[in-house]
Design a protein around this motif. Structure first.
Motif, mmCIF file in Angstrom:
data_model
loop_
_atom_site.group_PDB
_atom_site.id
_atom_site.type_symbol
_atom_site.label_atom_id
_atom_site.label_comp_id
_atom_site.label_asym_id
_atom_site.label_seq_id
_atom_site.Cartn_x
_atom_site.Cartn_y
_atom_site.Cartn_z
ATOM 1 N N THR A 27 -89.960 5.159 -18.558
ATOM 2 C CA THR A 27 -89.245 5.090 -17.285
ATOM 3 C C THR A 27 -89.052 6.496 -16.721
ATOM 4 N N GLY A 28 -88.318 6.590 -15.592
ATOM 5 C CA GLY A 28 -88.089 7.894 -14.967
ATOM 6 C C GLY A 28 -87.314 8.841 -15.863
ATOM 7 N N LYS A 29 -87.585 10.131 -15.744
ATOM 8 C CA LYS A 29 -86.946 11.143 -16.579
ATOM 9 C C LYS A 29 -85.562 11.488 -16.031
ATOM 10 N N LYS A 30 -84.560 11.485 -16.897
ATOM 11 C CA LYS A 30 -83.206 11.863 -16.501
ATOM 12 C C LYS A 30 -83.074 13.385 -16.527
ATOM 13 N N THR A 31 -82.195 13.898 -15.663
ATOM 14 C CA THR A 31 -82.006 15.336 -15.518
ATOM 15 C C THR A 31 -80.593 15.715 -15.936
ATOM 16 N N LEU A 32 -80.486 16.743 -16.775
ATOM 17 C CA LEU A 32 -79.200 17.289 -17.188
ATOM 18 C C LEU A 32 -78.926 18.555 -16.386
ATOM 19 N N ILE A 33 -77.773 18.614 -15.711
ATOM 20 C CA ILE A 33 -77.391 19.750 -14.878
ATOM 21 C C ILE A 33 -76.141 20.387 -15.478
ATOM 22 N N CYS A 34 -76.223 21.671 -15.812
ATOM 23 C CA CYS A 34 -75.082 22.383 -16.406
ATOM 24 C C CYS A 34 -75.168 23.852 -16.035
ATOM 25 N N HIS A 35 -74.112 24.628 -16.339
ATOM 26 C CA HIS A 35 -74.119 26.051 -16.036
ATOM 27 C C HIS A 35 -73.496 26.819 -17.193
ATOM 28 N N GLY A 36 -73.720 28.134 -17.163
ATOM 29 C CA GLY A 36 -73.292 28.990 -18.258
ATOM 30 C C GLY A 36 -71.866 29.493 -18.114
ATOM 31 N N THR A 37 -71.594 30.655 -18.741
ATOM 32 C CA THR A 37 -70.237 31.206 -18.744
ATOM 33 C C THR A 37 -69.794 31.615 -17.353
ATOM 34 N N LYS A 38 -70.668 32.327 -16.640
ATOM 35 C CA LYS A 38 -70.341 32.785 -15.301
ATOM 36 C C LYS A 38 -71.244 32.097 -14.289
ATOM 37 N N SER A 39 -70.659 31.825 -13.141
ATOM 38 C CA SER A 39 -71.405 31.191 -12.067
ATOM 39 C C SER A 39 -70.931 31.764 -10.737
ATOM 40 N N SER A 40 -71.646 31.439 -9.674
ATOM 41 C CA SER A 40 -71.288 31.898 -8.329
ATOM 42 C C SER A 40 -71.160 30.700 -7.403
ATOM 43 N N ASN A 41 -70.616 30.946 -6.220
ATOM 44 C CA ASN A 41 -70.466 29.865 -5.254
ATOM 45 C C ASN A 41 -71.818 29.323 -4.808
ATOM 46 N N VAL A 42 -72.762 30.230 -4.639
ATOM 47 C CA VAL A 42 -74.110 29.805 -4.243
ATOM 48 C C VAL A 42 -74.729 28.927 -5.313
ATOM 49 N N LEU A 43 -74.610 29.347 -6.572
ATOM 50 C CA LEU A 43 -75.207 28.596 -7.675
ATOM 51 C C LEU A 43 -74.528 27.238 -7.858
ATOM 52 N N THR A 62 -69.619 19.948 -15.751
ATOM 53 C CA THR A 62 -68.887 20.934 -14.945
ATOM 54 C C THR A 62 -68.241 22.018 -15.787
ATOM 55 N N ARG A 63 -68.108 21.807 -17.086
ATOM 56 C CA ARG A 63 -67.482 22.820 -17.936
ATOM 57 C C ARG A 63 -68.433 23.976 -18.210
ATOM 58 N N LYS A 64 -67.837 25.133 -18.535
ATOM 59 C CA LYS A 64 -68.634 26.313 -18.864
ATOM 60 C C LYS A 64 -69.193 26.197 -20.276
ATOM 61 N N ASN A 65 -70.421 26.699 -20.439
ATOM 62 C CA ASN A 65 -71.094 26.661 -21.740
ATOM 63 C C ASN A 65 -71.431 28.087 -22.155
ATOM 64 N N ASP A 66 -70.739 28.562 -23.181
ATOM 65 C CA ASP A 66 -70.906 29.956 -23.612
ATOM 66 C C ASP A 66 -72.146 30.164 -24.473
ATOM 67 N N LYS A 67 -72.545 29.144 -25.212
ATOM 68 C CA LYS A 67 -73.569 29.332 -26.247
ATOM 69 C C LYS A 67 -74.988 29.028 -25.766
ATOM 70 N N ILE A 68 -75.145 28.608 -24.519
ATOM 71 C CA ILE A 68 -76.476 28.239 -24.039
ATOM 72 C C ILE A 68 -77.191 29.471 -23.493
#
Length: 316
Positions: A27-43, A62-68
């Motif tokens: 079937t269709g591929k699912k997408t995982l969306i996440c962000h790291g320790t720091k982010s910006s408004n644009v990102l 929506t949580r920050k991920n330090d180890k990725i």
């Protein structure tokens, strides 16, 4: 120490395990969306817009991920764990730093392990809200998109060629055999500006009368639009690529003998006719001369038999 294997006991758990099991037609591929320790408004805006474009088949953290850290050894462990937990085979990871501002990493996984990675920088971002258009033209969720890749760089440059494959996997959705023309309402346009820069935009498709069967198409930019600057990329290993491209024996197409296909003439086949044995075929009307020859041959054979008998008697 023996490994403990847990088996599903409830009906809901069994159905979930069955959904994640390998299938002949995926079937269709699912997408995982996440962000790291720091982010910006644009990102943050970019990740939100990608989630809206993939809302029917995406998971957003929506949580920050330090180890990725996808490009570092050991930094992809958490990412692979989240991929296994959410059953996602594509991920979009956003991070922001002084060295790499507005950084976006798009990658694919095979068997929930990192397959390949493309890192791009986001510039000149415009969100959907910044475009004014008739809201009736807004693309529907789950509709199949067109893709337009403009520029020779997508065929000649390795980085852009790799980015093209990843973008196709990210936005194309589930593979289908038939399409309804009314369901084609969006186009993703990617233009190779330079050897490492791509202009990406999303347009709505308006169909108008043309006097023929094929309608006239007009593009209306609905956003988002941005410039993607390729920074780093990692191609898959050859052995892993070969393993991931394998097809099941049940789906392998059987080779058609003596059949070839041509772009102009289409399907061309060769038919082999066996040799016709004309001498053995029975004729409906036999000529009289043939009958006379057979009668003479019969009489000749009988006379030869009589002469051989006389010779045997004389010898006795």
């Amino acid at each position: 120490m023996s490994l403990r294997i847990k088996t599903p006991k409830t009906g809901r758990a069994k159905r979930e395990v069955f959904k994640r099991a390998p299938k002949l037609v995926e079937t269709g591929k699912k997408t995982l969306i996440c962000h790291g320790t720091k982010s910006s408004n644009v990102l943050n805006a970019v990740l939100t817009e990608i989630y809206h474009l993939k809302k029917d088949n995406a998971v957003k953290y929506t949580r920050k991920n330090d180890k990725i850290r996808p490009f570092e050894s050991g930094g992809e462990t958490s990412l692979e764990f989240y991929s296994l937990k959410t059953d996602c085979s594509i991920f979009v990871f956003g991070s922001h730093s002084k060295k790499r501002p507005d950084n976006l990493v798009i990658g694919r996984t095979y068997d929930h392990h990192i397959y390949d990675l493309v890192e791009v920088g986001v510039e000149n971002f415009k969100s959907m809200k910044s475009f004014s258009y008739d809201k009736k033209l807004a693309p529907m969720i789950g509709s199949k998109p067109f893709f337009a890749f403009i520029g020779e760089g997508f065929d000649n440059i390795v980085e852009l060629k790799h980015l093209k494959e990843v973008l196709l996997d990210l936005f194309r959705g589930e593979a289908v055999t038939n399409l309804n023309l009314a369901g084609l309402d969006r186009v993703y346009v990617c233009t190779a500006v330079s050897s490492n820069k791509v202009f990406f935009t999303h347009c709505a498709l308006r169909l108008k009368r043309s006097g023929t069967i094929v309608p006239r198409m007009e593009l209306v930019e609905v956003g988002p639009s941005m410039d993607l600057v390729v920074r780093r990329h990692r191609l898959p290993d050859e052995s892993l690529k070969k393993e991931s491209m394998r097809t099941a024996p049940e789906l392998a197409k059987k080779k058609e003998k003596n059949v070839s296909r041509d772009a102009i003439q289409g399907k061309i086949g060769k038919i082999y006719v066996p040799d016709q044995k004309v001498g053995d075929t029975a004729l409906p009307n036999k000529a009289k001369g043939v009958k006379r020859e057979r009668r003479e041959a019969k009489n000749k054979s009988e006379s030869n038999k009589q002469e051989s008998k006389k010779q045997k008697q004389d010898s006795e």
